[in-house]
Design an enzyme around this catalytic site. Sequence first.
Site, PDB file in Angstrom:
ATOM      1  N   HIS A  45      -4.299  -5.197  -8.693  1.00 28.17           N
ATOM      2  CA  HIS A  45      -5.223  -4.175  -8.178  1.00 28.17           C
ATOM      3  C   HIS A  45      -6.650  -4.726  -8.219  1.00 28.17           C
ATOM      4  O   HIS A  45      -7.059  -5.315  -9.225  1.00 28.17           O
ATOM      5  CB  HIS A  45      -5.113  -2.902  -9.013  1.00 28.17           C
ATOM      6  CG  HIS A  45      -5.976  -1.810  -8.473  1.00 28.17           C
ATOM      7  ND1 HIS A  45      -5.634  -1.077  -7.348  1.00 28.17           N
ATOM      8  CD2 HIS A  45      -7.199  -1.371  -8.855  1.00 28.17           C
ATOM      9  CE1 HIS A  45      -6.599  -0.227  -7.078  1.00 28.17           C
ATOM     10  NE2 HIS A  45      -7.557  -0.378  -7.975  1.00 28.17           N
ATOM     11  N   MET A  48       0.797  -1.228   0.000  1.00 25.12           N
ATOM     12  CA  MET A  48       0.000   0.000   0.000  1.00 25.12           C
ATOM     13  C   MET A  48       0.830   1.278   0.000  1.00 25.12           C
ATOM     14  O   MET A  48       0.442   2.272   0.622  1.00 25.12           O
ATOM     15  CB  MET A  48      -0.953  -0.015   1.203  1.00 25.12           C
ATOM     16  CG  MET A  48      -1.924  -1.169   1.163  1.00 25.12           C
ATOM     17  SD  MET A  48      -2.859  -1.202  -0.380  1.00 25.12           S
ATOM     18  CE  MET A  48      -4.063  -2.464  -0.031  1.00 25.12           C
ATOM     19  N   GLN A 104     -10.507 -14.318  -7.706  1.00 25.87           N
ATOM     20  CA  GLN A 104     -10.009 -14.092  -9.075  1.00 25.87           C
ATOM     21  C   GLN A 104      -8.549 -13.624  -9.064  1.00 25.87           C
ATOM     22  O   GLN A 104      -7.762 -13.990  -9.930  1.00 25.87           O
ATOM     23  CB  GLN A 104     -10.884 -13.063  -9.806  1.00 25.87           C
ATOM     24  CG  GLN A 104     -12.307 -13.525 -10.030  1.00 25.87           C
ATOM     25  CD  GLN A 104     -12.349 -14.890 -10.703  1.00 25.87           C
ATOM     26  OE1 GLN A 104     -11.750 -15.093 -11.752  1.00 25.87           O
ATOM     27  NE2 GLN A 104     -13.024 -15.834 -10.072  1.00 25.87           N
ATOM     28  N   ASN A 141       1.985  -5.335 -10.342  1.00 29.32           N
ATOM     29  CA  ASN A 141       1.056  -5.095  -9.227  1.00 29.32           C
ATOM     30  C   ASN A 141      -0.273  -5.768  -9.522  1.00 29.32           C
ATOM     31  O   ASN A 141      -0.643  -5.929 -10.684  1.00 29.32           O
ATOM     32  CB  ASN A 141       0.820  -3.580  -9.069  1.00 29.32           C
ATOM     33  CG  ASN A 141      -0.134  -3.253  -7.936  1.00 29.32           C
ATOM     34  OD1 ASN A 141      -0.041  -3.843  -6.843  1.00 29.32           O
ATOM     35  ND2 ASN A 141      -1.065  -2.334  -8.171  1.00 29.32           N
ATOM     36  N   THR A 166       4.143   1.678 -13.098  1.00 28.19           N
ATOM     37  CA  THR A 166       4.798   2.893 -13.583  1.00 28.19           C
ATOM     38  C   THR A 166       4.602   3.965 -12.500  1.00 28.19           C
ATOM     39  O   THR A 166       3.835   3.738 -11.557  1.00 28.19           O
ATOM     40  CB  THR A 166       4.150   3.365 -14.908  1.00 28.19           C
ATOM     41  OG1 THR A 166       2.777   3.662 -14.639  1.00 28.19           O
ATOM     42  CG2 THR A 166       4.265   2.317 -16.001  1.00 28.19           C
TER      43      THR A 166
HETATM   44  C1  GAR Z   1      -5.736  -7.435  -2.481  1.00 26.05           C
HETATM   45  O1  GAR Z   1      -7.105  -7.394  -2.743  1.00 26.05           O
HETATM   46  C2  GAR Z   1      -4.978  -6.563  -3.462  1.00 26.05           C
HETATM   47  O2  GAR Z   1      -5.513  -6.576  -4.757  1.00 26.05           O
HETATM   48  C3  GAR Z   1      -5.147  -5.212  -2.838  1.00 26.05           C
HETATM   49  O3  GAR Z   1      -4.984  -5.432  -1.465  1.00 26.05           O
HETATM   50  C4  GAR Z   1      -5.425  -6.756  -1.150  1.00 26.05           C
HETATM   51  C5  GAR Z   1      -4.300  -7.438  -0.427  1.00 26.05           C
HETATM   52  O4  GAR Z   1      -4.688  -8.702   0.016  1.00 26.05           O
HETATM   53  N1  GAR Z   1      -4.194  -4.272  -3.352  1.00 26.05           N
HETATM   54  C6  GAR Z   1      -4.445  -2.985  -3.504  1.00 26.05           C
HETATM   55  O5  GAR Z   1      -5.488  -2.476  -3.187  1.00 26.05           O
HETATM   56  C7  GAR Z   1      -3.298  -2.188  -4.088  1.00 26.05           C
HETATM   57  N2  GAR Z   1      -3.756  -0.932  -4.539  1.00 26.05           N
HETATM   58  P1  GAR Z   1      -3.588  -9.769   0.409  1.00 26.05           P
HETATM   59  O6  GAR Z   1      -2.624  -9.062   1.360  1.00 26.05           O
HETATM   60  O7  GAR Z   1      -4.371 -10.852   1.115  1.00 26.05           O
HETATM   61  O8  GAR Z   1      -2.916 -10.238  -0.844  1.00 26.05           O
END
Ligand code: GAR
Length: 184
Positions: free
Chosen positions: A105, A86, A169, A103, A137
């Site tokens: 998202h 984050m 997903q 990444n 980027t």
């Molecule tokens: C996931 O949903 C990921 O896509 C999101 O945080 C979560 C992390 O879960 N990422 C973002 O929002 C980045 N902008 P995890 O720690 O269980 O993988």
Amino acid sequence: MSKIVVLISGRGSNMENLVCSDIPGKFVLVASNNPNADGLKKAKNMGIRTAVVDHKTFSSRQDFDLALAKKLEEYEPDLILLAGFMRVLSKKFLSRFENKVLNIHPSLLPAFPGQHSHKQAIKKGVRIHGCTVHFVTPSLDAGPIIVQSAIPVNPEDDEKSLAKKVLEQEHQIYPIAVKWFLEK
Ligand code: GAR
């Protein structure tokens, strides 16, 4: 074998799923900006090295990025995977790892970049939502898209149910993107 570093800030389910996938690479490090990230324990339990570069201990974003870059360079990564990381990485950081940072998202980019993508999706009333793996980027959540997965949004869905369905997903598509990257 390609060396992979994963950056996390929290739970680490994508990281755990990637490590458990049949990816032809070696996970050499899981690093976090958050010393309390649950994913660090998960990585340790899987026998993967961990590191913490706590952004709160740096007076500027630039200093944090530099310290993180230096830590990562010790491992000479071929690929860096942001998995629930984050922090926004600066141009300077990314120039040291050009075209090597991916990444995931939780939205169908370019829709709903930034935080709270599921909340934004519900608010807008979209009927299709999903997730995206893309190259990183300097512009937030805007790099070239590698793969996406879409799910229907049903009238009874809320932020929590969408997060659950989208995460399933995410766990499908991130390993696919990584394999494609490693196969060039
Ligand atoms: C996931 O949903 C990921 O896509 C999101 O945080 C979560 C992390 O879960 N990422 C973002 O929002 C980045 N902008 P995890 O720690 O269980 O993988």
